[in-house]
Design a protein around this motif. Sequence first.
Motif: not given
Length: 257
Positions: A203-204, A207
Amino acid sequence: MAFKTKKSLGQHFLTDSNIIYKIVEAIGANSDDRLIEIGPGTGALTSWLTKKYNDLHVIEVDERAIEVLKQQVPDVHIHQKDVLKVDWSEILSDKNDNFVVGNLPYYITSPILFTLLAQRSNFKEAILMMQKEVAQRLVASPSSKDYGILSVQTQLMSTPEILFDVSPNSFNPPPKVMSSVIRLTFDKPALECSDEALKKVVRTAFNQRRKKLSNALKPVLDDYRPEGYNFDQRAENWTPDIYAELSAHLEKQNHLK
């Protein structure tokens, strides 16, 4: 009296008997396995499933739909719950294999998918109807526009396969988009990292998917750059396996920020 669907629950009931038949035929369960249907509505699919499966449980939040189900399919085990708040230990069989089938509400498709992936060790397979756009993300290849968080996590935790598309005309009321039926086979080996570590890294990375991973992953890496990874690439260039390897490495080194 005709059943009035609720827009707030994302209700689009399947009415096409040909599509219902194709879904039933796609399920790989034996007659005595536990089959769990998510969001049965008024039971269009459920009534067919009862003819083939002896241990059928359904999860439905709408009280009005449940009253219809009780009349139409009286032998089915009904769990009046929000699927995202279900205690799966109360529904799963500990004697036979567990399978899932469902026409997922579009507005909570991703949260339901992540819930099933988190519970993957308890299931053999899931046959799910969802918006075609979401289904394409699940099977997307690296470096494609559809490839993202859902692709990486789904492909590491299951084998996804799109079975067929479904026209809006197969529903009442018709949705504004095409749908697809997808099979998730939970046949992947256990990850060497925790689900939490994987989620954090993936997710990082996505993102800030337009940035190089050297920048996008800075919140979890700081200035640490383990060898063997190309941090000059972008998030969509890495295969799921690379994300799993990096997550396991960072967790083992206690280097997850």
